[in-house]
Structure formats: structure tokens, C-alpha cells
Design a protein around this motif. Structure first.
Motif, PDB file in Angstrom:
ATOM      1  N   GLY A  89     -35.980 -53.799 -11.381  1.00  0.00           N
ATOM      2  CA  GLY A  89     -35.424 -55.132 -11.234  1.00  0.00           C
ATOM      3  C   GLY A  89     -36.112 -55.850 -10.101  1.00  0.00           C
ATOM      4  N   SER A  90     -36.052 -57.171 -10.127  1.00  0.00           N
ATOM      5  CA  SER A  90     -36.738 -57.960  -9.106  1.00  0.00           C
ATOM      6  C   SER A  90     -35.902 -58.160  -7.849  1.00  0.00           C
ATOM      7  CB  SER A  90     -37.114 -59.330  -9.676  1.00  0.00           C
ATOM      8  OG  SER A  90     -35.949 -60.029 -10.105  1.00  0.00           O
ATOM      9  N   GLN A  91     -34.565 -58.026  -7.955  1.00  0.00           N
ATOM     10  CA  GLN A  91     -33.642 -58.429  -6.886  1.00  0.00           C
ATOM     11  C   GLN A  91     -33.809 -59.931  -6.614  1.00  0.00           C
ATOM     12  OE1 GLN A  91     -31.305 -58.530  -4.757  1.00  0.00           O
ATOM     13  NE2 GLN A  91     -30.357 -56.529  -4.834  1.00  0.00           N
ATOM     14  N   VAL A  92     -33.187 -60.417  -5.569  1.00  0.00           N
ATOM     15  CA  VAL A  92     -33.282 -61.838  -5.236  1.00  0.00           C
ATOM     16  C   VAL A  92     -34.077 -62.003  -3.945  1.00  0.00           C
ATOM     17  CG1 VAL A  92     -31.147 -62.435  -6.426  1.00  0.00           C
ATOM     18  CG2 VAL A  92     -31.061 -61.788  -4.013  1.00  0.00           C
ATOM     19  N   ARG A  93     -34.501 -63.204  -3.702  1.00  0.00           N
ATOM     20  CA  ARG A  93     -35.430 -63.461  -2.596  1.00  0.00           C
ATOM     21  C   ARG A  93     -34.888 -63.008  -1.244  1.00  0.00           C
ATOM     22  NH1 ARG A  93     -39.013 -68.879  -1.861  1.00  0.00           N
ATOM     23  NH2 ARG A  93     -40.187 -68.194  -0.020  1.00  0.00           N
ATOM     24  N   ALA A  94     -33.612 -63.290  -0.972  1.00  0.00           N
ATOM     25  CA  ALA A  94     -33.061 -62.947   0.340  1.00  0.00           C
ATOM     26  C   ALA A  94     -33.155 -61.455   0.609  1.00  0.00           C
ATOM     27  CB  ALA A  94     -31.606 -63.416   0.437  1.00  0.00           C
ATOM     28  N   HIS A  95     -32.871 -60.634  -0.391  1.00  0.00           N
ATOM     29  CA  HIS A  95     -32.923 -59.186  -0.184  1.00  0.00           C
ATOM     30  C   HIS A  95     -34.358 -58.695  -0.051  1.00  0.00           C
ATOM     31  CE1 HIS A  95     -28.713 -57.794  -0.709  1.00  0.00           C
ATOM     32  NE2 HIS A  95     -28.590 -58.989  -1.249  1.00  0.00           N
ATOM     33  N   GLU A  97     -37.001 -60.344   1.017  1.00  0.00           N
ATOM     34  CA  GLU A  97     -37.616 -60.774   2.272  1.00  0.00           C
ATOM     35  C   GLU A  97     -36.872 -60.275   3.499  1.00  0.00           C
ATOM     36  OE1 GLU A  97     -39.859 -64.940   1.084  1.00  0.00           O
ATOM     37  OE2 GLU A  97     -37.852 -65.053   1.988  1.00  0.00           O
ATOM     38  N   ARG A  98     -35.534 -60.311   3.473  1.00  0.00           N
ATOM     39  CA  ARG A  98     -34.772 -60.048   4.689  1.00  0.00           C
ATOM     40  C   ARG A  98     -34.238 -58.627   4.791  1.00  0.00           C
ATOM     41  NH1 ARG A  98     -30.406 -64.488   4.213  1.00  0.00           N
ATOM     42  NH2 ARG A  98     -29.571 -63.382   6.033  1.00  0.00           N
ATOM     43  N   ARG A  99     -34.021 -57.968   3.639  1.00  0.00           N
ATOM     44  CA  ARG A  99     -33.570 -56.576   3.698  1.00  0.00           C
ATOM     45  C   ARG A  99     -34.750 -55.614   3.644  1.00  0.00           C
ATOM     46  NH1 ARG A  99     -30.756 -52.738  -0.117  1.00  0.00           N
ATOM     47  NH2 ARG A  99     -30.840 -54.291  -1.786  1.00  0.00           N
ATOM     48  N   PHE A 100     -35.688 -55.896   2.745  1.00  0.00           N
ATOM     49  CA  PHE A 100     -36.834 -54.995   2.590  1.00  0.00           C
ATOM     50  C   PHE A 100     -38.064 -55.445   3.368  1.00  0.00           C
ATOM     51  CE2 PHE A 100     -34.378 -54.237  -1.357  1.00  0.00           C
ATOM     52  CZ  PHE A 100     -34.204 -52.860  -1.236  1.00  0.00           C
ATOM     53  N   SER A 101     -38.051 -56.669   3.892  1.00  0.00           N
ATOM     54  CA  SER A 101     -39.185 -57.223   4.628  1.00  0.00           C
ATOM     55  C   SER A 101     -40.475 -57.153   3.807  1.00  0.00           C
ATOM     56  CB  SER A 101     -39.390 -56.477   5.955  1.00  0.00           C
ATOM     57  OG  SER A 101     -40.339 -57.155   6.767  1.00  0.00           O
ATOM     58  N   MET A 102     -40.367 -57.607   2.568  1.00  0.00           N
ATOM     59  CA  MET A 102     -41.508 -57.628   1.668  1.00  0.00           C
ATOM     60  C   MET A 102     -41.743 -59.056   1.190  1.00  0.00           C
ATOM     61  SD  MET A 102     -42.663 -54.537   1.501  1.00  0.00           S
ATOM     62  CE  MET A 102     -43.545 -54.291  -0.032  1.00  0.00           C
ATOM     63  N   ALA A 106     -43.005 -65.965  -7.255  1.00  0.00           N
ATOM     64  CA  ALA A 106     -42.359 -66.160  -8.553  1.00  0.00           C
ATOM     65  C   ALA A 106     -42.166 -64.801  -9.234  1.00  0.00           C
ATOM     66  CB  ALA A 106     -43.205 -67.081  -9.415  1.00  0.00           C
ATOM     67  N   PRO A 107     -40.917 -64.400  -9.519  1.00  0.00           N
ATOM     68  CA  PRO A 107     -40.663 -63.022  -9.941  1.00  0.00           C
ATOM     69  C   PRO A 107     -41.221 -62.651 -11.308  1.00  0.00           C
ATOM     70  CG  PRO A 107     -38.636 -64.306  -9.971  1.00  0.00           C
ATOM     71  CD  PRO A 107     -39.665 -65.149  -9.308  1.00  0.00           C
ATOM     72  N   VAL A 108     -41.244 -63.574 -12.262  1.00  0.00           N
ATOM     73  CA  VAL A 108     -41.689 -63.192 -13.607  1.00  0.00           C
ATOM     74  C   VAL A 108     -43.189 -62.894 -13.643  1.00  0.00           C
ATOM     75  CG1 VAL A 108     -41.880 -63.949 -16.004  1.00  0.00           C
ATOM     76  CG2 VAL A 108     -39.757 -64.349 -14.740  1.00  0.00           C
ATOM     77  N   PRO A 109     -44.060 -63.777 -13.133  1.00  0.00           N
ATOM     78  CA  PRO A 109     -45.487 -63.413 -13.111  1.00  0.00           C
ATOM     79  C   PRO A 109     -45.764 -62.156 -12.295  1.00  0.00           C
ATOM     80  CG  PRO A 109     -45.198 -65.759 -12.696  1.00  0.00           C
ATOM     81  CD  PRO A 109     -43.843 -65.151 -12.636  1.00  0.00           C
ATOM     82  N   ARG A 110     -45.029 -62.002 -11.199  1.00  0.00           N
ATOM     83  CA  ARG A 110     -45.247 -60.816 -10.370  1.00  0.00           C
ATOM     84  C   ARG A 110     -44.824 -59.547 -11.113  1.00  0.00           C
ATOM     85  NH1 ARG A 110     -45.597 -61.023  -4.600  1.00  0.00           N
ATOM     86  NH2 ARG A 110     -45.813 -58.929  -3.731  1.00  0.00           N
ATOM     87  N   MET A 111     -43.697 -59.600 -11.824  1.00  0.00           N
ATOM     88  CA  MET A 111     -43.237 -58.427 -12.560  1.00  0.00           C
ATOM     89  C   MET A 111     -44.182 -58.095 -13.714  1.00  0.00           C
ATOM     90  SD  MET A 111     -40.892 -56.062 -12.545  1.00  0.00           S
ATOM     91  CE  MET A 111     -39.336 -56.633 -11.817  1.00  0.00           C
ATOM     92  N   ARG A 112     -44.713 -59.106 -14.364  1.00  0.00           N
ATOM     93  CA  ARG A 112     -45.697 -58.858 -15.426  1.00  0.00           C
ATOM     94  C   ARG A 112     -46.877 -58.057 -14.876  1.00  0.00           C
ATOM     95  NH1 ARG A 112     -46.895 -61.414 -20.149  1.00  0.00           N
ATOM     96  NH2 ARG A 112     -45.461 -63.146 -19.693  1.00  0.00           N
ATOM     97  N   GLU A 113     -47.350 -58.485 -13.719  1.00  0.00           N
ATOM     98  CA  GLU A 113     -48.482 -57.811 -13.096  1.00  0.00           C
ATOM     99  C   GLU A 113     -48.097 -56.407 -12.625  1.00  0.00           C
ATOM    100  OE1 GLU A 113     -50.962 -58.787  -9.186  1.00  0.00           O
ATOM    101  OE2 GLU A 113     -51.087 -60.376 -10.702  1.00  0.00           O
ATOM    102  N   TYR A 114     -46.870 -56.274 -12.142  1.00  0.00           N
ATOM    103  CA  TYR A 114     -46.383 -54.978 -11.643  1.00  0.00           C
ATOM    104  C   TYR A 114     -46.407 -53.938 -12.757  1.00  0.00           C
ATOM    105  CZ  TYR A 114     -43.578 -52.161  -8.372  1.00  0.00           C
ATOM    106  OH  TYR A 114     -43.130 -51.200  -7.489  1.00  0.00           O
TER     107      TYR A 114
END
Length: 337
Positions: A89-95, A97-102, A106-114
Motif C-alpha cells: 500500500g502507498s499509505q498517505v503523505r503525512a505518514h 514523510e513524517r513517520r517514515f521520513s521518506m 504522486a503515488p500511482v506513477p510511483r507504485m507502477r514503477e515500484y
């Protein structure tokens, strides 16, 4: 329709519970990434059983490099003899960036590449192809013998994607082996929004519906006694309210004409009222509860689950918002066996 179950986070309990679930006829078990690692319990469950499928629902993809996930998944696939499912799963931006510090994008293009990166890595290990994956977000171009795991007969595991919105659902239809529907859904949303978007993705990739397994952890309100059922209902209302307060899940409520409820829940969730969580729970009336949850006596749950989700999902598991005994679900297990 196959019946799955959620695994507990306590590692000491995992082997015995996994064996019990297998003996009761469950098809698979899933872990989630909340307060504990989602991968560790699956090794114990897989080693303690011979038939049970084991999977993550979900592991947060963007918290990890594709290489680290590929390595863990490769090992789990080997040690479970091909019974592992990698649910991402992609999770949401706040988690992210702020929980995982990653980094977030845009989640869909990134997940396609992942997903493409994972499969390129597994191909390098299994077929010995040269690793030359270069994308916008991920680049994997170095794989020397000392870092190359031995190939095994089971190959790369199936990849399932979690999705709520249409864009990620279409992506699952294009590139994934499975779709992990969110618990915060209804039969109507699945029928009118999720499955049409999945079909669009399948068509774009020239695939058919049987190429993707649709799994749903569904809310169920039940109990052996009236107090148990009341506790189950209250806990489920609270969970629905929590998810309903998140803007990303608003379309599910809007489909049913409950956009004003989404506004109220969100306003309470970001407010300062000490009793805001109780107030949010109380906004979930019987109509909303009945749309999101199967509400039935234990003996009738199996029939109601079939009536609501047969033909919509391939695998079902209970999202029990309140603690429950495994015996409570035996009629459901019998109905779906």
C-alpha cells in the motif's frame, strides 16, 4: 469465496493460531503494518503450516526501497514454499514523510514503477538477467554475485495492491496479481466504483478478471450475547467514523449521499473537543453501520456475507473492530468452506 483471517501481532501466539486456522479450513492469513513489522509473523505462520497462504495487507511500499522488499519477499516465498503474497500500500503523505521520513510523490506513477522494479530484481535473481532498472524514482543497476540470492523453484511472489480511489484501482488491474480493497467500503461502492475501475485497468493491459484476486477485510457486527453484540457495534461505529473523517475516503460516503457526514466527521477529528471520538462514533447511525458492516447473529453471518459480496470479491476476512473468540466465526467458516 475463500475465507481468510488476520494474524495477531504477538509472535509467541502466531504458530499455534496459524495451525488452528489451517485446521478450521481458512485459506489464508494476513498481517498489517501498524505497530509491528508485517513480515516477521508470516515466517512463523508459514513454517507452522503446510497449506495456509500468508500475506501482508499491507506493507507500506514507500517506506522501503524495492530492493529491501524484494529480498524479504524472495526469502519468505522460499521458506513458505510458494505461499507468500506481497500486499503493498502507498499509505498517505503525512505518514510517509513524517513517520517514515521518506520522500513523497504522486503515488500511482510511483507504485507502477515500484512493482516494475520488484519484478526486474526478481528476474535478475531467478533467471539471471542483467539488472538494469532505471526509472524516475528508483534505479537498480548493480547486482554482484555476493549480493545475489540463490534462485528457488517458486519464483517471485504475487503482488497485490491496496486501493480505494479509481486511479490506484486501475493500476492494480494493469500490473498487480491482486487488489486489496479497503475495509471502509460498501457493496455498492465495490459494484459501482471499484470493479469498474479494475476492469478499465485490466482492459488496458489486455487481461481478464481472473488475472486479479480481489480481497476484502469486511466489517462484521455480531456477538454470542446482546452485550457482546452491542460492544461489537460500538467499536465498529467508531472505526467507521475514524476512516470516514479522512478526506481520501470521502468518495465512499458521497456515493451514498453522506457527504455532510464526511464534513462533520472531519471537522470533529481536527477539533479540540475532548469527547470528539465519542461524538464521531455517535454520528454513525444504523443506516451507515448497515451499509458498511454485515450485522447479523453468528449463525447468519455466513449467509449474509455471501448475499452481500458473492461475485464482488474472491476472498473475505473479518475486520473485527472489537476483540472476539475464533469460535464465534465457526459458522462463517463452515458457510464458506
Amino acid at each position: 469465496m475463500l475465507l481468510d483471517a488476520a494474524l495477531p501481532a504477538d509472535l509467541d501466539d502466531v504458530p499455534a493460531i496459524a495451525r488452528d486456522l489451517e485446521e478450521r479450513g481458512y485459506a489464508g492469513v494476513w498481517t498489517s503494518e501498524t505497530a509491528h513489522d508485517p513480515f516477521l509473523p508470516l515466517l512463523l505462520a508459514g513454517r507452522a503450516t503446510t497449506r495456509l497462504q500468508v500475506g501482508t495487507a499491507i506493507a507500506v511500499a514507500f517506506a522501503r526501497s524495492p530492493m529491501t522488499v524484494a529480498t524479504t519477499a524472495h526469502d519468505l516465498q522460499r521458506h513458505t514454499h510458494g505461499r507468500f503474497v506481497l500486499g503493498l500500500g502507498s499509505q498517505v503523505r503525512a505518514h510517509v514523510e513524517r513517520r517514515f521520513s521518506m520522500p513523497w510523490s504522486a503515488p500511482v506513477p510511483r507504485m507502477r514503477e515500484y512493482v516494475a522494479a520488484l519484478r526486474a530484481i526478481w528476474a535478475a535473481w531467478q533467471q539471471g538477467t542483467r539488472l538494469r532498472f532505471q526509472g524516475e524514482h528508483y534505479r537498480h543497476t548493480l547486482m554482484t554475485p555476493v549480493f545475489t540470492p540463490r534462485p528457488h523453484e517458486w519464483g517471485g511472489p504475487p503482488v497485490h495492491l491496496a486501493a480505494v480511489g479509481p486511479a490506484m484501482t486501475r493500476l492494480a488491474g494493469e500490473v498487480a496479481d491482486g487488489l486489496l480493497a479497503h475495509s471502509f467500503t460498501t457493496a455498492r461502492y465495490l459494484r459501482e466504483r471499484t470493479l469498474p475501475a479494475l476492469a478499465e485497468g485490466l482492459a488496458a493491459a489486455g487481461r481478464t478478471r481472473d488475472a486479479v484476486t480481489v480481497s476484502l477485510p469486511g466489517f462484521v457486527v455480531t456477538g454470542a450475547t446482546e452485550p457482546e453484540r452491542a460492544e461489537s457495534a460500538a467499536a465498529t461505529r467508531a472505526t467507521i467514523a475514524f476512516y470516514g473523517s479522512t478526506p481520501a475516503y470521502r468518495p465512499v460516503l458521497e456515493l451514498h449521499g453522506w457527504g455532510a457526514l464526511a464534513d462533520e466527521l472531519h471537522a470533529l477529528s481536527v477539533g479540540r473537543r475532548e469527547d470528539r471520538w465519542d461524538a464521531m462514533r455517535d454520528l454513525v447511525d444504523d443506516d451507515v453501520l448497515g451499509a458498511f458492516a454485515v450485522v447479523a447473529d453468528p449463525a447468519d453471518v455466513g449467509r449474509e456475507v455471501r448475499a452481500r459480496f458473492e461475485g464482488l470479491v474472491d476472498r473475505f476476512s473479518v475486520y473485527a473492530a472489537a476483540p472476539s473468540r475464533l469460535d464465534l466465526w465457526e459458522p462463517l467458516a463452515a458457510a464458506l468452506r
